[in-house]
Enzyme design. Structure first.
Site, short mmCIF file in Angstrom:
data_model
loop_
_atom_site.label_atom_id
_atom_site.label_comp_id
_atom_site.label_asym_id
_atom_site.label_seq_id
_atom_site.Cartn_x
_atom_site.Cartn_y
_atom_site.Cartn_z
N ASP A 88 27.44 17.18 61.00
CA ASP A 88 28.16 18.30 60.39
C ASP A 88 27.39 18.80 59.17
O ASP A 88 26.55 18.08 58.62
CB ASP A 88 29.59 17.89 59.98
CG ASP A 88 29.64 16.85 58.87
OD1 ASP A 88 28.79 15.92 58.88
OD2 ASP A 88 30.50 16.95 57.97
N GLU A 152 31.03 13.94 57.53
CA GLU A 152 30.51 13.42 56.26
C GLU A 152 30.75 14.40 55.13
O GLU A 152 31.10 14.01 54.02
CB GLU A 152 29.01 13.11 56.39
CG GLU A 152 28.47 12.19 55.28
CD GLU A 152 28.10 12.92 54.00
OE1 GLU A 152 27.99 12.24 52.96
OE2 GLU A 152 27.95 14.15 54.02
N1 BES Z 1 23.29 13.75 51.93
C1 BES Z 1 24.27 14.01 50.94
C2 BES Z 1 24.25 13.00 49.81
C3 BES Z 1 22.99 12.90 49.02
C4 BES Z 1 22.15 13.97 48.82
C5 BES Z 1 22.66 11.70 48.46
C6 BES Z 1 20.98 13.84 48.09
C7 BES Z 1 21.52 11.56 47.71
C8 BES Z 1 20.67 12.64 47.54
C9 BES Z 1 25.64 14.04 51.60
O1 BES Z 1 25.64 14.80 52.78
C10 BES Z 1 26.62 14.70 50.69
O2 BES Z 1 26.45 15.85 50.40
N2 BES Z 1 27.64 13.97 50.24
C11 BES Z 1 28.68 14.53 49.48
C12 BES Z 1 29.86 13.62 49.44
C13 BES Z 1 30.90 13.87 50.48
C14 BES Z 1 32.07 12.95 50.29
C15 BES Z 1 31.37 15.31 50.54
C16 BES Z 1 28.23 14.70 48.05
O3 BES Z 1 27.40 13.93 47.54
O4 BES Z 1 28.73 15.64 47.43
MN MN Z 2 24.08 14.34 53.97
MN MN Z 3 25.70 16.98 52.12
#
Ligand code: BES
Ligand code: MN
Ligand code: MN
Length: 459
Positions: A88, A152
């Site tokens: 996603d 995610e």
């Molecule tokens: N891949 C990201 C997280 C990420 C990006 C970690 C760059 C380290 C470096 C992930 O898809 C993401 O965006 N996670 C969200 C959290 C989720 C609960 C919506 C975030 O970090 O905002």
């Molecule tokens: Mn991600």
């Molecule tokens: Mn992300």
């Protein structure tokens, strides 16, 4: 190593074409109108896993978006790698800022521009191609299980249930994830921690209807003004967060740990230039790397209320809203921080308005071990592929599932990401460098090789 390079060279174009097809599905999990595309993306991932040689490939239904599962068990006595990723993506808005359409992948300057190019389609697809490579060259040294989810970006609400109900199926020795960033291709790095998250929405209500701002303005509190004041009060002049108890559980790093983190290459001039800002901002007493890696933060993600359409409408709004998130570090917990925020925000509201706090999703912070076989395998793989040992860093983002895997399955994670912070994740013109894509496909089989070798020597 040579067979890896040769295989990639021969199949380069097809690998890219397949990724492009995946990027064309607008699999946005935040908006239900994309549900059919989300389902198509899941089917596509399953089909490619099957082609690559995975067994028992399934598109597992959940209460939300399906989870794609597939595995290859070469030998029960061998170690097992569980690859996690997400198909996603974030919404593409604001659309008008994209130089090419978000769901029509386009190459400019050797970079793939598309929503999801880096986060996470481009990254998890490397794993499917690396798996294909190992199958085709008969070099898959150990077992592998794939679990690619579709929620995610909206908090993985249904993944917890899936994990709890499928503990046996997901049994593995390590979780391998490529969904984080490296410092740069010249400075390869491995993230050794992720922040947790507490996400909530606040609503401030004043009068029972929108009012004429001339007739009532000045005599009735404006919820937008009150909300702005409340939000502004959440940081003090040193940019510390003012919520009582907020820092109580925060693990302070030792001086040695801080020095190690701060020795990572960071160029403030380039950082500012990339973002178009004149100065950095943040909690007093900490460097930029510490502020994003090891300190908790509070951000407003969106704020609205009253008239925001074209032209002018003289109105005193009845309500104002904001979406607020807090990034957490060990040993804060999202439940505790959500409670502290809610209590504080309700308590500081002045009598002229009512406030309502609605929690959204949360996730727990993690630090990943740096003395494990899997971490050492990742170090060796990167060193061989990049010609340089990786620098350990702490990531600012969140992948809530990592803490869940640890709690439910007892498995630790290796965060072997190949993105760059400048890849514009969640922003317009998200990109992923072709170099990173192919370098990832080259590095992953090396991880398998070293993970298997190091596991054997520890038996
Ligand atoms: N891949 C990201 C997280 C990420 C990006 C970690 C760059 C380290 C470096 C992930 O898809 C993401 O965006 N996670 C969200 C959290 C989720 C609960 C919506 C975030 O970090 O905002
Ligand atoms: Mn991600
Ligand atoms: Mn992300």
């Amino acid at each position: 190593m040579e067979h890896i390079k040769a295989y990639i060279e021969t199949h380069k174009q097809r690998m890219l074409d397949e990724l492009f097809a995946l990027l064309r599905f607008p699999s946005v999990s935040a908006d239900l109108k994309y549900k059919p595309d989300v389902l198509k993306a899941a089917d596509y991932v399953a089909a490619r896993l099957r082609d690559a040689g995975a067994d028992h490939v399934e598109v597992c239904p959940t209460a939300g978006n399906p989870i794609v599962y597939g595995e290859k068990i070469v030998d029960e006595s061998k170690p097992t790698i569980l690859v996690y990723g997400h198909y996603d993506v974030q919404p593409p808005d604001p659309l008008e800022l994209w130089l090419s359409p978000p769901f029509e992948p386009t190459i400019r300057d050797n970079k793939i521009y598309a929503r999801g190019a880096c986060d996470d389609k481009g990254q998890f697809y490397m794993h499917i191609k690396a798996f294909e490579l190992m199958m085709q060259t008969q070099t898959l040294p150990c077992n592998v299980k794939f679990m690619i989810e579709g929620e995610e970006e909206v908090g993985s609400d249904n993944l917890g249930t899936f994990v709890k109900e499928n503990k046996q199926k997901l049994k593995a020795d390590v979780v391998l994830i490529s969904d984080t960033s490296m410092l740069s291709m010249e400075h390869p790095s491995l993230e050794t921690g992720l922040r947790g998250l507490s996400y909530l929405e606040v609503e401030v209500t004043g009068p029972n209807r929108d009012l004429h701002s001339g007739v009532y303005g000045g005599a009735v509190a404006n919820p937008a003004t009150i909300l702005a004041k409340l939000i502004a009060s959440l940081h003090d002049e040193d940019n510390h967060i003012t919520i009582p108890g907020f820092y109580d559980d925060v693990a302070e790093l030792s001086l040695a740990e801080r020095e190690a983190l701060n020795s990572a290459p960071y160029n403030e001039e380039e950082y500012k230039k990339d973002l178009g800002i004149n100065a950095v901002w943040g909690e007093k007493g900490y460097s930029t790397l510490e502020r994003t890696g090891t300190r908790p933060t509070l951000e407003v993600n969106g704020i609205w209320g009253g008239y925001t359409g074209e032209g002018a409408k003289t109105v005193l709004p009845s309500k104002a809203h904001a979406k607020i998130s807090m990034r957490l570090v060990p040993h804060q917990t999202s439940a505790q921080i959500t409670k502290l925020f809610t209590d504080h925000f309700t308590q500081i509201a002045p009598p002229y308005v009512q406030v309502k706090v609605t929690p959204h999703h949360g996730g727990e912070p993690v630090v990943t071990p740096t003395d494990s076989i899997a971490y050492r395998a990742a170090q060796k793989a990167i060193e061989e592929a990049f010609g340089k040992a990786p620098i350990p860093t702490r990531g600012g983002g969140s992948i809530p599932i990592v803490a869940l895997f640890e709690a439910e399955l007892g498995i630790k994670t290796v965060l072997m990401g190949f993105g760059l912070d400048s890849d514009a994740l969640h922003s317009p013109n998200e990109k992923y460098d072709l170099f990173n894509f192919y370098k990832g496909i080259e590095t992953i089989p090396l991880f398998y090789k070293y993970f298997d070798e190091l596991s054997n020597s520890h038996k």
